[in-house]
Design a protein around this motif. Structure first.
Motif, PDB file in Angstrom:
ATOM      1  N   ARG A   1       0.997  -1.160  -0.612  1.00 30.52           N
ATOM      2  CA  ARG A   1      -0.023   0.108   0.039  1.00 30.52           C
ATOM      3  C   ARG A   1       0.429   1.417  -0.076  1.00 30.52           C
ATOM      4  O   ARG A   1       0.353   2.247  -0.652  1.00 30.52           O
ATOM      5  N   HIS A   2       1.984   1.252   0.226  1.00 32.08           N
ATOM      6  CA  HIS A   2       2.780   2.012   0.344  1.00 32.08           C
ATOM      7  C   HIS A   2       4.129   2.370   0.314  1.00 32.08           C
ATOM      8  O   HIS A   2       4.948   2.292   1.068  1.00 32.08           O
ATOM      9  N   PRO A   3       4.240   2.019  -1.588  1.00 30.34           N
ATOM     10  CA  PRO A   3       5.730   1.431  -1.805  1.00 30.34           C
ATOM     11  C   PRO A   3       6.634   2.353  -1.696  1.00 30.34           C
ATOM     12  O   PRO A   3       6.235   3.595  -2.196  1.00 30.34           O
ATOM     13  N   LEU A   4       8.278   1.901  -1.769  1.00 33.84           N
ATOM     14  CA  LEU A   4       9.076   2.979  -1.825  1.00 33.84           C
ATOM     15  C   LEU A   4       9.656   3.868  -3.432  1.00 33.84           C
ATOM     16  O   LEU A   4       8.697   2.870  -4.118  1.00 33.84           O
ATOM     17  N   PRO A   5       9.011   5.124  -3.637  1.00 33.71           N
ATOM     18  CA  PRO A   5       9.840   5.578  -4.572  1.00 33.71           C
ATOM     19  C   PRO A   5      10.870   5.312  -4.427  1.00 33.71           C
ATOM     20  O   PRO A   5      12.003   4.823  -4.316  1.00 33.71           O
ATOM     21  N   ALA A   6      11.879   5.699  -5.843  1.00 33.68           N
ATOM     22  CA  ALA A   6      12.744   4.775  -6.357  1.00 33.68           C
ATOM     23  C   ALA A   6      13.664   5.923  -5.367  1.00 33.68           C
ATOM     24  O   ALA A   6      13.874   7.629  -5.043  1.00 33.68           O
ATOM     25  N   ARG A   7      14.783   6.385  -4.945  1.00 31.42           N
ATOM     26  CA  ARG A   7      15.887   6.387  -4.546  1.00 31.42           C
ATOM     27  C   ARG A   7      16.190   7.814  -5.002  1.00 31.42           C
ATOM     28  O   ARG A   7      16.477   8.553  -4.649  1.00 31.42           O
ATOM     29  N   GLU A   8      16.210   7.852  -6.771  1.00 29.46           N
ATOM     30  CA  GLU A   8      16.294   9.298  -7.290  1.00 29.46           C
ATOM     31  C   GLU A   8      15.262  10.343  -6.915  1.00 29.46           C
ATOM     32  O   GLU A   8      15.557  11.516  -6.950  1.00 29.46           O
ATOM     33  N   SER A   9      14.091   9.496  -7.252  1.00 28.54           N
ATOM     34  CA  SER A   9      13.114  10.448  -7.019  1.00 28.54           C
ATOM     35  C   SER A   9      12.739  10.791  -6.006  1.00 28.54           C
ATOM     36  O   SER A   9      12.372  12.228  -5.697  1.00 28.54           O
ATOM     37  N   PHE A  10      13.431  10.647  -5.100  1.00 31.09           N
ATOM     38  CA  PHE A  10      13.093  11.291  -3.480  1.00 31.09           C
ATOM     39  C   PHE A  10      14.114  11.869  -2.987  1.00 31.09           C
ATOM     40  O   PHE A  10      13.419  12.832  -2.702  1.00 31.09           O
ATOM     41  N   ILE A  11      15.728  12.012  -3.587  1.00 34.61           N
ATOM     42  CA  ILE A  11      16.413  12.861  -3.424  1.00 34.61           C
ATOM     43  C   ILE A  11      15.740  14.150  -4.070  1.00 34.61           C
ATOM     44  O   ILE A  11      16.458  14.776  -3.779  1.00 34.61           O
ATOM     45  N   GLU A  12      15.134  13.670  -5.692  1.00 31.02           N
ATOM     46  CA  GLU A  12      14.030  15.647  -5.742  1.00 31.02           C
ATOM     47  C   GLU A  12      13.881  15.879  -5.053  1.00 31.02           C
ATOM     48  O   GLU A  12      13.740  17.313  -4.526  1.00 31.02           O
ATOM     49  N   LYS A  13      12.916  15.251  -4.476  1.00 29.12           N
ATOM     50  CA  LYS A  13      11.614  16.150  -3.671  1.00 29.12           C
ATOM     51  C   LYS A  13      12.315  16.399  -2.641  1.00 29.12           C
ATOM     52  O   LYS A  13      12.026  17.672  -1.859  1.00 29.12           O
TER      53      LYS A  13
ATOM     54  N   PRO B   1      20.348  -7.714  15.344  1.00 34.14           N
ATOM     55  CA  PRO B   1      19.177  -6.632  14.553  1.00 34.14           C
ATOM     56  C   PRO B   1      19.479  -7.134  13.709  1.00 34.14           C
ATOM     57  O   PRO B   1      18.686  -6.513  12.097  1.00 34.14           O
ATOM     58  N   GLN B   2      21.024  -7.592  13.184  1.00 32.69           N
ATOM     59  CA  GLN B   2      21.514  -7.609  11.921  1.00 32.69           C
ATOM     60  C   GLN B   2      20.227  -8.670  11.243  1.00 32.69           C
ATOM     61  O   GLN B   2      20.810  -9.462   9.988  1.00 32.69           O
ATOM     62  N   ALA B   3      19.845  -9.396  12.167  1.00 35.17           N
ATOM     63  CA  ALA B   3      19.340 -10.823  11.801  1.00 35.17           C
ATOM     64  C   ALA B   3      17.895 -10.359  12.007  1.00 35.17           C
ATOM     65  O   ALA B   3      17.097 -11.686  11.710  1.00 35.17           O
ATOM     66  N   SER B   4      17.193  -9.595  12.148  1.00 38.50           N
ATOM     67  CA  SER B   4      16.361  -9.357  11.779  1.00 38.50           C
ATOM     68  C   SER B   4      15.617  -8.599  11.069  1.00 38.50           C
ATOM     69  O   SER B   4      16.346  -7.050  10.178  1.00 38.50           O
ATOM     70  N   VAL B   5      14.147  -8.064  10.492  1.00 38.78           N
ATOM     71  CA  VAL B   5      13.191  -7.589   9.713  1.00 38.78           C
ATOM     72  C   VAL B   5      12.141  -7.409  10.294  1.00 38.78           C
ATOM     73  O   VAL B   5      11.553  -8.132  10.955  1.00 38.78           O
ATOM     74  N   MET B   6      12.264  -6.066  10.292  1.00 39.81           N
ATOM     75  CA  MET B   6      10.672  -4.962  10.875  1.00 39.81           C
ATOM     76  C   MET B   6       9.625  -5.322   9.122  1.00 39.81           C
ATOM     77  O   MET B   6       9.873  -4.751   8.776  1.00 39.81           O
ATOM     78  N   GLN B   7       8.713  -5.194  10.074  1.00 36.02           N
ATOM     79  CA  GLN B   7       7.461  -4.999   8.942  1.00 36.02           C
ATOM     80  C   GLN B   7       6.319  -4.625   9.175  1.00 36.02           C
ATOM     81  O   GLN B   7       6.587  -4.976  10.852  1.00 36.02           O
ATOM     82  N   CYS B   8       5.058  -4.175   8.914  1.00 37.01           N
ATOM     83  CA  CYS B   8       3.868  -4.007   9.650  1.00 37.01           C
ATOM     84  C   CYS B   8       3.225  -4.338   8.120  1.00 37.01           C
ATOM     85  O   CYS B   8       2.978  -5.151   8.043  1.00 37.01           O
ATOM     86  N   GLY B   9       1.783  -2.837   8.812  1.00 38.28           N
ATOM     87  CA  GLY B   9       0.904  -3.551   7.314  1.00 38.28           C
ATOM     88  C   GLY B   9       1.541  -2.669   5.908  1.00 38.28           C
ATOM     89  O   GLY B   9       1.160  -3.549   4.974  1.00 38.28           O
ATOM     90  N   SER B  10       2.339  -1.802   6.096  1.00 37.29           N
ATOM     91  CA  SER B  10       2.694  -1.152   4.642  1.00 37.29           C
ATOM     92  C   SER B  10       4.271  -0.418   4.398  1.00 37.29           C
ATOM     93  O   SER B  10       4.345  -0.072   3.670  1.00 37.29           O
ATOM     94  N   GLY B  11       4.705  -1.402   5.377  1.00 34.60           N
ATOM     95  CA  GLY B  11       5.614  -0.656   6.143  1.00 34.60           C
ATOM     96  C   GLY B  11       6.512   1.255   5.926  1.00 34.60           C
ATOM     97  O   GLY B  11       7.132   1.946   6.652  1.00 34.60           O
TER      98      GLY B  11
ATOM     99  N   ALA C   1      19.373  -3.675  11.968  1.00 31.64           N
ATOM    100  CA  ALA C   1      18.111  -4.294  11.330  1.00 31.64           C
ATOM    101  C   ALA C   1      17.316  -3.683  10.021  1.00 31.64           C
ATOM    102  O   ALA C   1      17.450  -3.254   9.973  1.00 31.64           O
ATOM    103  N   ALA C   2      16.605  -5.202   9.304  1.00 29.45           N
ATOM    104  CA  ALA C   2      15.989  -4.090   7.437  1.00 29.45           C
ATOM    105  C   ALA C   2      14.930  -4.126   7.764  1.00 29.45           C
ATOM    106  O   ALA C   2      14.039  -4.504   8.670  1.00 29.45           O
ATOM    107  N   LEU C   3      13.987  -3.515   6.893  1.00 25.40           N
ATOM    108  CA  LEU C   3      12.638  -3.084   6.725  1.00 25.40           C
ATOM    109  C   LEU C   3      12.570  -4.100   5.484  1.00 25.40           C
ATOM    110  O   LEU C   3      13.375  -4.099   4.366  1.00 25.40           O
ATOM    111  N   TYR C   4      11.189  -4.497   5.715  1.00 25.17           N
ATOM    112  CA  TYR C   4      10.691  -5.336   4.249  1.00 25.17           C
ATOM    113  C   TYR C   4       9.927  -4.077   4.204  1.00 25.17           C
ATOM    114  O   TYR C   4       8.578  -4.046   4.755  1.00 25.17           O
ATOM    115  N   PRO C   5       9.486  -3.475   3.237  1.00 23.05           N
ATOM    116  CA  PRO C   5       8.958  -2.285   2.960  1.00 23.05           C
ATOM    117  C   PRO C   5       7.743  -2.651   2.284  1.00 23.05           C
ATOM    118  O   PRO C   5       6.579  -1.729   2.643  1.00 23.05           O
ATOM    119  N   GLY C   6       6.719  -3.202   1.373  1.00 17.17           N
ATOM    120  CA  GLY C   6       6.145  -4.345   1.373  1.00 17.17           C
ATOM    121  C   GLY C   6       5.144  -4.591   2.671  1.00 17.17           C
ATOM    122  O   GLY C   6       3.851  -4.477   2.050  1.00 17.17           O
TER     123      GLY C   6
END
Length: 285
Positions: A71-83, A234-244, A262-267
């Motif tokens: 529901r809240h996919p990440l934008p491309a990093r390059e696009s976010f930098i422009e913002k 932490p390095q072997a952990s992934v944080m997630q929720c409903g939509s990142g 720790a990592a984020l599961y964006p989706g």
């Protein structure tokens, strides 16, 4: 030294007129996406600019053959930098993010700035309610900063994909922590996604458990003890929720506690449950 996790209302008040400080209002309501901007127009911290979760911190555009990324996919990093440049953010900027929901949305911006390599970003502890309670002024004025020059740098944040999660399930190599409310984790009262439940083996850490009753974050040592009881490393952990989004709140809490990596599961769950071939668990197990 830059602020990299939290900042107090008192410290922010001393820098309101600092041209190198960028203040971003991240208020939002998942059930009413226009509510944040309406609240901003009614009054916000002076010098603040508004950031919209759906338009600015997500990229919901999809090509005809693209896969659903949540529901809240990440934008491309390059696009976010422009913002970020449009908001006046430069390499030397100190960025402050706040909301009125205990950091629920501000933490997403905090994580995304780290994702593009910018370390000097902090969440206002207690958010707008604390600011007002401590006598902070509000404004209805609109700010327009000169365009910034922030550059895309190596990421300070880690991500995990659905395939990474699935592979980890087969080998039990990662600890998955779900930031949603306990009832949604169990598969009850699901109103945002088409399927209720959670990723098999995931542990539940409701993001609001990172906060004290007054809406400020718990002390670092308390957060460290609580997260250390959930995860091994932490390095072997992934944080997630409903939509990142609220998973970033747990990542911020871990950073406050000194538990980096720790990592984020964006989706998150919204992406996971969209594919019926992926396993689903319900209840507390």
């Amino acid at each position: 030294m830059p602020y990299t996790t939290l900042i107090s209302c008192a410290d922010l008040a001393q820098h309101l007129s600092d041209p190198d400080w960028i203040i971003l209002d991240c208020r939002h309501d998942l059930a009413n996406p226009d509510a944040g901007q309406a609240a901003f127009a009614a009054g916000h911290i002076p010098q603040a600019q508004f950031v919209h979760l759906d338009r600015d911190l997500s990229d919901k555009s999809r090509g005809p053959n693209s896969e659903f990324r949540g529901r809240h996919p990440l934008p491309a990093r390059e696009s976010f930098i422009e913002k970020l440049r449009d908001w006046g953010i430069s390499q030397g900027s100190q960025v402050i993010a706040y909301d009125a929901q205990g950091g629920m949305f501000a933490a997403r911006l905090w994580w995304m700035l780290r994702w593009v390599g910018h370390e000097a970003v902090a969440v206002l502890d207690g958010g707008l309610p604390a600011w007002i309670a401590q006598g902070g002024a509000t404004s209805t004025g609109l700010q327009r900063k000169p365009r910034g020059n922030i550059a895309l740098l190596p990421s300070l944040a880690n991500t995990a994909s659905a395939s990474d999660i699935l592979a980890g399930l087969l080998h039990a190599s990662r600890t998955i922590v779900d930031a949603r409310a306990p009832d949604r984790f169990r598969g009850e009262n699901e109103t945002l996604d088409p399927v209720g439940g959670h990723i098999p083996g995931a542990k539940n850490r409701f993001f609001k458990d990172n906060l004290l009753p007054d809406g400020h974050f718990k002390p670092a040592e308390q957060l460290k003890a609580e997260f250390s009881a959930l995860i091994k490393t932490p390095q072997a952990s992934v944080m997630q929720c409903g939509s990142g989004v609220t998973a970033c709140h747990n990542l911020l809490a871990m950073e406050i506690a000194g538990l980096s990596g720790a990592a984020l599961y964006p989706g998150s769950w919204s992406e996971w449950c969209a594919d019926p071939s992926r396993p689903v668990a319900t209840g507390t197990a």
